[in-house]
Design a protein around this motif. Structure first.
Motif, mmCIF file in Angstrom:
data_model
loop_
_atom_site.group_PDB
_atom_site.id
_atom_site.type_symbol
_atom_site.label_atom_id
_atom_site.label_comp_id
_atom_site.label_asym_id
_atom_site.label_seq_id
_atom_site.Cartn_x
_atom_site.Cartn_y
_atom_site.Cartn_z
ATOM 1 N N ALA A 42 -2.229 -9.261 21.308
ATOM 2 C CA ALA A 42 -2.681 -7.864 21.255
ATOM 3 C C ALA A 42 -1.515 -6.937 20.935
ATOM 4 C CB ALA A 42 -3.318 -7.473 22.584
ATOM 5 N N GLN A 43 -0.383 -7.230 21.551
ATOM 6 C CA GLN A 43 0.800 -6.382 21.336
ATOM 7 C C GLN A 43 1.336 -6.545 19.910
ATOM 8 O OE1 GLN A 43 3.777 -7.073 24.382
ATOM 9 N NE2 GLN A 43 5.358 -6.141 23.080
ATOM 10 N N ALA A 44 1.394 -7.797 19.436
ATOM 11 C CA ALA A 44 1.869 -8.047 18.077
ATOM 12 C C ALA A 44 0.975 -7.352 17.056
ATOM 13 C CB ALA A 44 1.912 -9.547 17.805
ATOM 14 N N LEU A 45 -0.329 -7.389 17.333
ATOM 15 C CA LEU A 45 -1.286 -6.807 16.408
ATOM 16 C C LEU A 45 -1.209 -5.280 16.413
ATOM 17 C CD1 LEU A 45 -3.163 -8.275 14.547
ATOM 18 C CD2 LEU A 45 -5.020 -7.873 16.154
ATOM 19 N N ALA A 46 -0.983 -4.707 17.594
ATOM 20 C CA ALA A 46 -0.864 -3.249 17.685
ATOM 21 C C ALA A 46 0.316 -2.777 16.847
ATOM 22 C CB ALA A 46 -0.696 -2.834 19.145
ATOM 23 N N GLN A 47 1.402 -3.528 16.945
ATOM 24 C CA GLN A 47 2.587 -3.154 16.170
ATOM 25 C C GLN A 47 2.335 -3.316 14.664
ATOM 26 O OE1 GLN A 47 6.049 -5.434 17.137
ATOM 27 N NE2 GLN A 47 7.432 -3.840 16.390
ATOM 28 N N ALA A 48 1.656 -4.409 14.322
ATOM 29 C CA ALA A 48 1.331 -4.644 12.908
ATOM 30 C C ALA A 48 0.464 -3.512 12.379
ATOM 31 C CB ALA A 48 0.629 -5.985 12.744
ATOM 32 N N ALA A 49 -0.528 -3.126 13.164
ATOM 33 C CA ALA A 49 -1.456 -2.075 12.724
ATOM 34 C C ALA A 49 -0.702 -0.780 12.470
ATOM 35 C CB ALA A 49 -2.541 -1.866 13.770
ATOM 36 N N GLN A 50 0.228 -0.485 13.345
ATOM 37 C CA GLN A 50 1.010 0.742 13.204
ATOM 38 C C GLN A 50 1.834 0.717 11.909
ATOM 39 O OE1 GLN A 50 3.646 1.184 16.484
ATOM 40 N NE2 GLN A 50 4.165 3.306 15.989
ATOM 41 N N ARG A 51 2.508 -0.436 11.670
ATOM 42 C CA ARG A 51 3.325 -0.561 10.467
ATOM 43 C C ARG A 51 2.466 -0.481 9.207
ATOM 44 N NH1 ARG A 51 6.926 -5.888 10.813
ATOM 45 N NH2 ARG A 51 7.380 -5.408 8.639
ATOM 46 N N GLU A 52 1.333 -1.198 9.241
ATOM 47 C CA GLU A 52 0.505 -1.251 8.034
ATOM 48 C C GLU A 52 -0.161 0.094 7.772
ATOM 49 O OE1 GLU A 52 -2.124 -4.595 7.838
ATOM 50 O OE2 GLU A 52 -2.450 -4.326 5.695
ATOM 51 N N GLN A 53 -0.550 0.791 8.846
ATOM 52 C CA GLN A 53 -1.165 2.107 8.670
ATOM 53 C C GLN A 53 -0.201 3.061 7.965
ATOM 54 O OE1 GLN A 53 -4.536 2.834 9.499
ATOM 55 N NE2 GLN A 53 -3.966 4.450 8.051
ATOM 56 N N LYS A 54 1.070 2.932 8.309
ATOM 57 C CA LYS A 54 2.068 3.801 7.667
ATOM 58 C C LYS A 54 2.135 3.520 6.161
ATOM 59 C CE LYS A 54 6.850 5.365 7.828
ATOM 60 N NZ LYS A 54 6.934 5.396 6.364
ATOM 61 N N ILE A 55 2.057 2.237 5.802
ATOM 62 C CA ILE A 55 2.081 1.879 4.381
ATOM 63 C C ILE A 55 0.870 2.483 3.665
ATOM 64 C CG2 ILE A 55 1.901 -0.053 2.753
ATOM 65 C CD1 ILE A 55 3.476 -1.748 4.744
ATOM 66 N N LEU A 56 -0.313 2.360 4.311
ATOM 67 C CA LEU A 56 -1.524 2.927 3.704
ATOM 68 C C LEU A 56 -1.409 4.442 3.600
ATOM 69 C CD1 LEU A 56 -4.429 0.894 5.398
ATOM 70 C CD2 LEU A 56 -3.306 0.486 3.217
ATOM 71 N N ASP A 57 -0.936 5.073 4.675
ATOM 72 C CA ASP A 57 -0.804 6.541 4.672
ATOM 73 C C ASP A 57 0.128 7.010 3.561
ATOM 74 O OD1 ASP A 57 -2.526 6.661 6.769
ATOM 75 O OD2 ASP A 57 -0.998 7.003 8.312
ATOM 76 N N ASP A 58 1.257 6.298 3.412
ATOM 77 C CA ASP A 58 2.208 6.671 2.359
ATOM 78 C C ASP A 58 1.535 6.663 0.992
ATOM 79 O OD1 ASP A 58 4.226 6.993 4.100
ATOM 80 O OD2 ASP A 58 5.368 5.202 3.535
ATOM 81 N N PHE A 59 0.721 5.626 0.775
ATOM 82 C CA PHE A 59 0.062 5.507 -0.527
ATOM 83 C C PHE A 59 -0.959 6.618 -0.736
ATOM 84 C CE2 PHE A 59 -3.556 4.013 -3.071
ATOM 85 C CZ PHE A 59 -2.914 3.715 -4.258
ATOM 86 N N TRP A 60 -1.815 6.799 0.261
ATOM 87 C CA TRP A 60 -2.904 7.773 0.084
ATOM 88 C C TRP A 60 -2.392 9.204 0.107
ATOM 89 C CZ3 TRP A 60 -7.029 6.112 -2.124
ATOM 90 C CH2 TRP A 60 -7.451 4.779 -1.925
ATOM 91 N N ALA A 61 -1.290 9.457 0.806
ATOM 92 C CA ALA A 61 -0.744 10.812 0.840
ATOM 93 C C ALA A 61 -0.371 11.256 -0.577
ATOM 94 C CB ALA A 61 0.478 10.862 1.744
ATOM 95 N N LYS A 62 0.143 10.294 -1.384
ATOM 96 C CA LYS A 62 0.545 10.648 -2.742
ATOM 97 C C LYS A 62 -0.659 10.874 -3.649
ATOM 98 C CE LYS A 62 4.619 7.946 -2.516
ATOM 99 N NZ LYS A 62 4.831 6.530 -2.702
ATOM 100 N N ARG A 63 -1.789 10.299 -3.240
ATOM 101 C CA ARG A 63 -2.995 10.474 -4.071
ATOM 102 C C ARG A 63 -3.874 11.580 -3.519
ATOM 103 N NH1 ARG A 63 -4.036 6.931 -7.658
ATOM 104 N NH2 ARG A 63 -6.254 7.317 -7.628
ATOM 105 N N ARG A 64 -3.347 12.487 -2.741
ATOM 106 C CA ARG A 64 -4.040 13.590 -2.077
ATOM 107 C C ARG A 64 -5.012 13.062 -1.026
ATOM 108 N NH1 ARG A 64 -4.793 13.304 -7.132
ATOM 109 N NH2 ARG A 64 -6.872 12.650 -6.853
#
Lengths: 316, 432
Positions: B410-432
Motif C-alpha cells: 500500500a505504501q509503495a503504491l501510494a508513492q508510485a501514484a504520487q510520482r506518476e500523477q506528477k508526470i501526468l499533471d506535467d503533461f496535461w498542464a502544457k496542454r491546458r
C-alpha cells in the motif's frame, strides 16, 4: 656546397615572394603551423565547445526536442532539479562512486606497479594481462560481470558457497549494487593506472634509493620519503583524471543493469545517466541541460581544488 | 599547361554533369505526370524491412503515380533519430512510431491528424481492436497500426505435464500451484523457477493492466488524467504479484542474467512459465530448446475478468506531407492498414493483425501460437502513456520497493501514484 647553395637560392626566393618579401621565414613557419592547427581547432570549436555553450543557453529554456517552441523559463529547470529526489540521489551516488573508486584504483594501481617493477620474468606478459580489461569493450565486460555476480549461476557466489558463506545478491541489492559497479570499473581502469605509475616510477632516479639505502633507510622509509613525494605529479594527474572519469560514469552502469538502468531503486544512478534519461528518454532537454551545467560546475570545482591542494613541487 | 586548363576542364565537367542530372530529374516530367515521392520511416528489423519493401512494391503497382522511399534506422536510436529530424525540418511523410510516443509528437505539432473523411473515427472504432483508441487525442486519431501486440503466458509443456497439468493453468490459483511444484532451489539459490518474474520485462504491464483490473481497480481515469490505482484493491493486486517472490518463492528477480533473461530461462528449460508479448514469438521459436506452448493470461482475483495489455507501432502522417504528398500519404496509410496488408504482415513478421475482422477469423484463432494473442485482442488495454519511460520506472520502483526493501504494497503504491500523477499533471498542464 657553394653550388648547392646557389641552386637553393632561387627556390627560397620564390617561396618568399609568395608572402611578400617583408615576412621572415620564422614567421612563415609559424603561420603554416597555425594554419594547420586551425583545422582541428575549428572542428573542436564547432563539435565540442559551441554545443557546450549552447547547453548553458538551453538550461534556461524549455524544449521537448521535437517541438519548435523553446520558451525562456529562467531558473525553473534548476528549481525542478532541486526538487527532484532522483537528481539528489544521482549526485550523491556519483560522489560515492568517486570517493570509493578513485582511492581504490590509485592504491591498487600503485601496489601493482611496484610489484611489477620488482619482477623480471614474465613482466611484459603480466603488464599486458592487467591492461587487457582497459581495452575490452564495456558492453562485453558488463555481460561477463553480470554472470559473475548472478546470485543463482554466478562464479562469485559459487566461491562464497564453497567457503561456507551465505550467497550475496550483488547487483540485485540496493545496498550492494553501487559497490559491485565500482569493482568492475576499478578492474577496467586498473591497467591504465598501472601503466601511468610504471612510467612515474621509472622516472625516479635510482641514485636516490641507493643513497638512502646506504644511509640505512628501510623499504617503508624509501617509499614514504622518496617514491611517494617524487610520484606527486603522477598521483595528481591520476587523481584528477580518475575523478573526472568517475564523475562521468555511464556505460558500466547502463550495461550492468540494462533493463533498469541506474537501478535497482536508483541505487546505481549517476548524474550522467540521469542526464541521458531526462534528455533522450523523456525529452526534457532544458532540464537535462540544467543538470549538465550542474555537473560541469562540480567537475570544474573539483578539478581546480585538486590541482590547488595536491600539487607539490618536490626536488632533492 | 595542365594546371592552367584544370579549372576550365572542371567547370566544363560540372556543367555537363548538371545538364545531365537536370535531364534525368526532368525526364519523368516529360514522359507524363510526375510521380509523387513520399518517404516512409521505420526502425531496422529484418522481417519488417522485408515486409514493408514488398508492401511498397504492391502499393506502387496499384498506384503508378506514387513512389515510396523506405528508410530505416537502428532500433536503439530510432526515437532520437525521428525526434532530431523534426527541428531540422527534414524527415519522413509517413512515420512508424510506438504508440506511447504519440502524445509527445502530437503535442509538438509533428503529426497531423488523420483526415476524418478518409479515416472516420467511428469506423476506426468499429473495425479496429479497442486498444487502438490509445492513438486518439483531442477526439482525433493521429496514427493507425498494421499490427498490434498482446501478452500471453508462455509455458514449458513437459514441465506442466510433469506437475500434473494438461496444458496451461487457466486461473492464478492453478498458476501458483503449478509454479510452486516446478520450482527447484536450495536455500536461496534457484536452479529452476516456476515463473521467471520480470518487472523490468513485461510484468510491470501485467500489474498495471491485468492484475489491477482483476482485483477491481482501473489503473487510470477514463480521460487518462488521473492515477486511480492507489486504493486497497490496487495494493492487494500489487501484493499478490510481489508475493510470488516473497511468499510463494516461485521465482526471483533477475534469475537468469541478460537483457531478456526471463525469456532465455524459458528457452533453456530453466523456467516453467513467463509472461511475454507476441513480439517474443520469433526469438522463442528460433531459440527454444524445449517444447513450449502459449496460453491466454490466467484469470483470478476477486473480479475474475479477462484482461490484457496491448501495445502497437502505429503509422502517422507528419506535417511534411502537404498537397499531393498528403493525398499520397493517405493512400499509402490506407494500404498499410488494410486487411490484406495485415494478413501478409502476420505471415512475414508474425505480428497479430489490428483489425477485428481478423481477430474473429476462426482459422487464425485456432493457431496454437498466435491464437491466444488474437483471442486477447478484444479485452486488451493499451496504457495511455504520456511519458513511457518515466511511467515505466515508477511501476518498476514500486515492485522493487516491496520485493527488495520490504515496503508494504500500500505504501509503495501510494508513492508510485504520487510520482506518476506528477508526470501526468506535467503533461496535461502544457496542454491546458
Amino acid at each position: 656546397m657553394a653550388q648547392l647553395a646557389r641552386r637553393a637560392q632561387p627556390l627560397l626566393a620564390r617561396k618568399r615572394r609568395g608572402l611578400g618579401p617583408s615576412v621572415p621565414l620564422r614567421w612563415q613557419r609559424a603561420l603554416w603551423a597555425y594554419a594547420f592547427l586551425a583545422v582541428p581547432l575549428a572542428f573542436f570549436l564547432s563539435i565540442r565547445i559551441w554545443p557546450a555553450v549552447q547547453a548553458f543557453n538551453l538550461s534556461v529554456h524549455e524544449w521537448n526536442i521535437v517541438g519548435e517552441a523553446q520558451p525562456y523559463v529562467g531558473a525553473a529547470n534548476f528549481r525542478e532539479l532541486a526538487a527532484d529526489p532522483r537528481f539528489a540521489r544521482a549526485l550523491l551516488n556519483t560522489l560515492q562512486y568517486t570517493v570509493v573508486g578513485v582511492p581504490l584504483q590509485l592504491a591498487l594501481g600503485l601496489a601493482l606497479a611496484m610489484l611489477l617493477e620488482q619482477v623480471r620474468w614474465l613482466r611484459g606478459l603480466l603488464r599486458a594481462v592487467y591492461f587487457v580489461p582497459y581495452v575490452t569493450p564495456v558492453v562485453a565486460a558488463a555481460w561477463v560481470w553480470q554472470w559473475l555476480y548472478s546470485p543463482n549461476f554466478g562464479a562469485v557466489n559459487g566461491v562464497l558457497d564453497l567457503l561456507g558463506l551465505p550467497p550475496q545478491p550483488f547487483l540485485n541489492s540496493p545496498e550492494q549494487a553501487l559497490y559491485a559497479v565500482v569493482a568492475m570499473v576499478v578492474w577496467q581502469n586498473l591497467g591504465f593506472q598501472v601503466v601511468i605509475f610504471l612510467a612515474g616510477l621509472q622516472s625516479i632516479p635510482r641514485v636516490y634509493y641507493e643513497a638512502a639505502g646506504m644511509d640505512g633507510a628501510g623499504p617503508w622509509r624509501l617509499f614514504r620519503h622518496i617514491t611517494l613525494p617524487l610520484l606527486n605529479p603522477t598521483i595528481v594527474f591520476s587523481v584528477v583524471i580518475g575523478t573526472l572519469q568517475y564523475l562521468q560514469l555511464f556505460a558500466q552502469v547502463v550495461n550492468l543493469n540494462f533493463l533498469d538502468q541506474g537501478g535497482p531503486l536508483d541505487s546505481t544512478l549517476t548524474v550522467a545517466l540521469y542526464i541521458y534519461q531526462v534528455a533522450f528518454q523523456r525529452f526534457r532537454m532544458g532540464q537535462a541541460a540544467a543538470a549538465t551545467v550542474v555537473l560541469f560546475a562540480v567537475m570544474m570545482a573539483v578539478a581546480l581544488l585538486q590541482l590547488r591542494f595536491l600539487s607539490r613541487r618536490v626536488e632533492y | 599547361m595542365a594546371d592552367r586548363h584544370g579549372p576550365i576542364r572542371l567547370v566544363a565537367w560540372a556543367v555537363a554533369t548538371a545538364v545531365t542530372m537536370g535531364a534525368i530529374v526532368a525526364a519523368p516530367g516529360v514522359a507524363g505526370a510526375s510521380p509523387v515521392t513520399i518517404t516512409y520511416w521505420q526502425y531496422e528489423y529484418p522481417s519488417k524491412v522485408k515486409a514493408i519493401n514488398e508492401l511498397i512494391r504492391q502499393f506502387e503497382a496499384e498506384n503508378p503515380g506514387i513512389k515510396v522511399v523506405h528508410q530505416t534506422f537502428p532500433y536503439e536510436a530510432y526515437n532520437q533519430r525521428v525526434a532530431a529530424s523534426v527541428p531540422a525540418g527534414r524527415g519522413p511523410d509517413v512515420v512508424n512510431l510506438f504508440y506511447g510516443w504519440l502524445p509527445l509528437y502530437v503535442e509538438s505539432g509533428y503529426l497531423q491528424p488523420l483526415p476524418p473523411d478518409a479515416f472516420p473515427p467511428a469506423q476506426i472504432e468499429a473495425e479496429f481492436a479497442p486498444m487502438v483508441q490509445a492513438a486518439k487525442l483531442d477526439g482525433k486519431y493521429w496514427a493507425l497500426p498494421t499490427a498490434v501486440r498482446t501478452l500471453a503466458l508462455f509455458y514449458n509443456k513437459d514441465m506442466l505435464k510433469q506437475a500434473g497439468f494438461q496444458g496451461a493453468p487457466a486461473t492464478w490459483d492453478e498458476f501458483l500451484k503449478a509454479a510452486e511444484a516446478l520450482t527447484e532451489r536450495s536455500d536461496s539459490r534457484f536452479r529452476r523457477v516456476g515463473f521467471a518474474v520480470a518487472p523490468n520485462g513485461q510484468d510491470h504491464h501485467l500489474v498495471r493492466e491485468v492484475l489491477f483490473r482483476q482485483w477491481g481497480t482501473a489503473p487510470y481515469s477514463e480521460d487518462g488524467r488521473k492515477v486511480t490505482y492507489d486504493n486497497p484493491q490496487g495494493a492487494a493486486a500489487l501484493g499478490f504479484y510481489t508475493d510470488w517472490v516473497t511468499k510463494y518463492r516461485i521465482g526471483v528477480l533477475n534469475f537468469f542474467p541478460g537483457d531478456s533473461g526471463y525469456r532465455d530461462a524459458l528457452m533453456q528449460g530453466l523456467a516453467a512459465m513467463i509472461v511475454d508479448g507476441s513480439f517474443a514469438v520469433g526469438s522463442i521459436k528460433s531459440g527454444a530448446r524445449v517444447d513450449w506452448g502459449v496460453a491466454e493470461l490466467p484469470t483470478g482475483g476477486p473480479h475474475p475478468l479477462r484482461s490484457n495489455f496491448g501495445s502497437f507501432w502505429a503509422n502517422g502522417i507528419t506535417r511534411n506531407a502537404r498537397g499531393e504528398k498528403l493525398d499520397a500519404a493517405v493512400k499509402f496509410l490506407k494500404f498499410l492498414t488494410s486487411e490484406k496488408a495485415m494478413r501478409y504482415w502476420l505471415e512475414v513478421v508474425g505480428e497479430i493483425p489490428a483489425r477485428r475482422a481478423l481477430a474473429d477469423d476462426p482459422a487464425l484463432r485456432k493457431d496454437p501460437v498466435y491464437g491466444p494473442f488474437i483471442a486477447s485482442l478484444p479485452y486488451a488495454h493499451a496504457t495511455f502513456f504520456v511519458d513511457e519511460s518515466g511511467q515505466r520506472q515508477v511501476m518498476l520502483d514500486a515492485i522493487n520497493a516491496v520485493i527488495l526493501q520490504g515496503v508494504p504494497p500500500a505504501q509503495a503504491l501510494a508513492q508510485a501514484a504520487q510520482r506518476e500523477q506528477k508526470i501526468l499533471d506535467d503533461f496535461w498542464a502544457k496542454r491546458r
